[in-house]
Design an enzyme around this catalytic site. Structure first.
Site, mmCIF file in Angstrom:
data_model
loop_
_atom_site.group_PDB
_atom_site.id
_atom_site.type_symbol
_atom_site.label_atom_id
_atom_site.label_comp_id
_atom_site.label_asym_id
_atom_site.label_seq_id
_atom_site.Cartn_x
_atom_site.Cartn_y
_atom_site.Cartn_z
ATOM 1 N N CYS B 35 0.822 -1.219 0.000
ATOM 2 C CA CYS B 35 0.000 0.000 0.000
ATOM 3 C C CYS B 35 0.848 1.258 0.000
ATOM 4 O O CYS B 35 0.355 2.341 -0.279
ATOM 5 C CB CYS B 35 -0.908 0.025 1.217
ATOM 6 N N CYS B 105 -3.164 9.634 5.460
ATOM 7 C CA CYS B 105 -2.135 9.412 6.488
ATOM 8 C C CYS B 105 -2.733 9.599 7.880
ATOM 9 O O CYS B 105 -2.413 8.854 8.803
ATOM 10 C CB CYS B 105 -0.970 10.388 6.297
#
Lengths: 387, 281
Positions: B35, B105
């Site tokens: 990822c 994030c």
């Protein structure tokens, strides 16, 4: 220390000599090169000189050069112009590792009924010539494959590719934006039909380039309007920029030996220095057939953007094939096509040098980079996987 | 270059609480190398059940590292109940904001915290992403995750969902499903009649085959090709469509999911809801 610029495949510094050559053509000699009066004519004469300088670098007749706004326009024009000129052929062949200027243009032709085929590369980024030979057929209008890859520097066998294309009557175009100025190019001794060049990749200004079209190759115009560029590309020429391109080509011709000797030496020093000091790192691409200025190194278990930002602290400029740099979410299509594992693809850094780089700059990078890699691996949950 | 705040840069260059807590009470791991970002969070509680010590290890970009660092600062000294109330927006706000494309994030930080708390409470190692049905096969994102991120951040577009949790950022084959989830969460689910209107009625066999080929060419093939794969239509027998994967898709472990969630879903959406797609192996 000043900025250490190692991102020359993205763009280059305009050479001082190029800038000096361009300057008078902004304010002093600003006539239109197409005008009938002497004031415009003297600009036209300088443009002719620029065309001759460009032709000299790539070994062709000046009449085979059409000035454009850069590599992207040249690539787009080559593709659309050949397809328009050969409407009975419906197949378009390219590679999976092309620059977006070619790849996006090719893919955009699929909804218009074209069979677009992308040839694979191996783990070193080398083209699958067997697949290419199987795909090229009587329906193929154009094969467009780059001369050298912008990310890895891998050089493709363009003469062989041209031969394969010609065997079925297809036209061959190559995006030579990264090759011209770095390795010898001679169209007179070549069987390539069309070739794209960009000014800002060889110390010329941005926004200028050229498309070489071999005499006899049918190509429909891309931009229609006035009669400039012998009716092949309308629009008043960016004269100062093109004069700069001409000077840049002249300098590139003079510097090509230096590029292949001194720049390559510094590139090799940088590459071996980093590989020696950083574990779990390897070079992407074909190490034997590669541009003299380029190295793409993968540092496993860490991410490229983080490396670049830490290097930025030391004013070191490079680029990354990692997804986070670009805003896309997956790593570079070139590295993915080569089958570079995810453990490494996210942490790839491309260094591209030029004749302006100095030994002490390379020493500095070799000194600064290993602690950066070590620091980021200490932060990474995968860092523990290191040997 | 991203437009990072000074605080993001500061936390990236000087991250707080790096490493692993010894004998942790809770461990949360999310993301993967594939990822492009991953986070491991460990914490230890004090006698009053407050987070006494917390540490992180992050594989990712500057904002992933800064978000992890911010998260540890935000939860230190808090009870688990207080920590649970922290949202990804709190993490982003603490840093003075993140670029839109980097919001995932902050979501990764929140997910790691949830996984670590779950690990403390149940003793189980939770694979956060597998709650619900996988929608985005490229990044392994489930419908539950997408619903959560849409609800908590009031998202309205597929692009925003991609920015916040990566779903849809790979081959793009799941964007239709993401759109449906957004509409569902926002109470704007399209009426079934509207969905059905995409499908033509009374097709002859030839028209049906032509339409299937057209949908494969225009709706399926570009996203597979973007991933280095491809697909050929082999045959159509009644409502059974037989296809063959090519290129990267031929050896892909996710091919089965691509077959049902992308190829079959598109053909059912645009041709007929009775269609079943099979792979010619």
């Amino acid at each position: 220390m000043d900025t250490i610029y190692l991102d020359n495949n993205a763009t280059t510094r305009v050479a001082e000599e190029v800038f000096e050559e361009m300057k008078p053509y902004f304010t002093e000699y600003y006539g239109n090169p197409s005008s009938m009066h002497t004031f415009g004519g003297q600009v036209g004469g300088k443009l002719t000189e620029a065309r001759e300088r460009c032709a000299s670098l790539i070994g062709c007749d000046p009449s085979e050069i059409t000035f454009t706004s850069g590599g992207t326009e040249s690539d787009n024009w080559a593709i659309s112009g050949i397809l328009a000129a050969t409407p009975n052929r419906r197949k378009l062949i390219t590679s999976r590792v092309e620059h977006p200027a070619v790849l996006t243009m090719c893919r955009s032709m699929a909804p218009h009924g074209y069979n677009v085929v992308e040839i694979d590369v191996d783990e070193k980024g080398r083209l699958d010539l067997d697949q290419l030979e199987k795909e090229v057929d009587e329906d193929t209008a154009l094969v467009t494959i780059m001369w050298a890859n912008n990310e890895t520097g891998t050089i493709f066998p363009v003469e062989k590719i041209a031969e394969i294309a010609h065997n079925s009557g297809a036209v061959f175009h190559t995006d030579a934006v990264q090759a011209v100025g770095k390795i010898p190019v001679n169209m007179a001794e070549s069987n390539i039909d069309l070739l794209s060049v960009s000014g800002h990749k060889l110390h010329g200004p941005k926004g200028v380039g050229l498309l070489y079209v071999r005499k006899g190759v049918m190509l429909r115009p891309f931009i229609k309007g006035g009669h400039q560029e012998s009716g092949r590309r309308a629009g008043t020429e960016n004269t100062a920029g093109l004069i700069g391109l001409g000077k840049a080509c002249q300098l590139a011709e003079e510097n090509i030996d230096r590029e292949n000797r001194e720049v390559k030496r510094l590139r090799d020093k940088l590459e071996s220095g980093l590989l020696e000091k950083c574990s779990d790192a390897f070079v992407n691409g074909d190490s034997s057939k590669r541009l003299p200025n380029t190295t793409s190194i993968s540092f496993e278990y860490i991410e490229g953007e983080a490396i670049l930002l830490m290097l930025d602290k030391y004013q070191i400029c490079a680029s990354s094939g990692s997804a986070c740099t670009s805003g896309s979410l997956e790593p570079s299509h070139v590295l993915r096509a080569m089958g570079v594992p995810f453990t490494a693809a996210h942490g790839s850094i491309r260094f591209s040098l030029s004749i302006y780089n100095k030994e002490e700059e390379i020493d500095k990078v070799i000194e600064v980079m290993p602690p950066v890699i070590k620091r980021l691996r200490e932060l990474s949950p995968f860092g523990r996987q290191q040997k | 270059m991203w437009d990072y705040t000074e605080k993001v840069k500061e936390h990236f260059l000087n991250p707080r609480n790096v490493g692993e807590v010894e004998n942790p009470d809770g461990v949360g791991e999310v993301g993967s190398l594939a990822c492009g970002d991953a986070l491991k969070l460990t914490f230890k509680l004090d006698e009053e059940s407050r987070i006494e010590d917390v540490k992180f290890q992050t594989f990712g970009c500057a904002s992933a590292i800064a978000s992890s660092s911010a998260l540890t600062e935000l939860i230190k000294g808090k009870t688990l109940e207080e920590a649970e109330n922290i949202t990804n927006k709190d993490i982003a706000d603490y840093l003075g904001g993140l670029p839109d494309e980097k919001m995932h994030c902050s979501v990764m930080g929140k997910e790691a915290l949830e996984a670590a708390i779950e690990n403390y409470r149940t003793g189980e190692t939770v694979t956060h992403q597998m709650e619900g049905n996988v929608v985005c096969t490229c990044f392994g994102i489930t419908d539950t995750e997408i619903e959560d991120v849409v609800r908590e951040n009031k998202l309205e577009t597929v692009e925003q969902v991609t920015n916040y949790c990566k779903a849809g950022g790979g081959c793009g084959g799941c964007t239709g499903e993401i759109e449906r989830i957004i509409q569902q969460v926002r109470g704007e689910k399209k009426e079934p009649r509207e969905q059905q209107s995409k499908r033509p009625k009374n097709l002859t066999n030839i028209q049906k085959i032509q339409l299937i080929q057209e949908i494969i060419n225009e709706q399926v093939r570009p996203s597979l090709k973007a991933d280095g794969g491809d697909l050929d239509l082999i045959d159509v027998v009644g409502d059974d469509v037989i296809v063959a994967f090519r290129g990267m898709c031929a050896n892909c472990k996710m091919a089965e999911l691509t077959l049902t969630d992308v190829v079959q879903a598109k053909l059912r959406e645009y041709v007929s809801e009775d269609i079943n797609v099979y792979e010619n192996k």
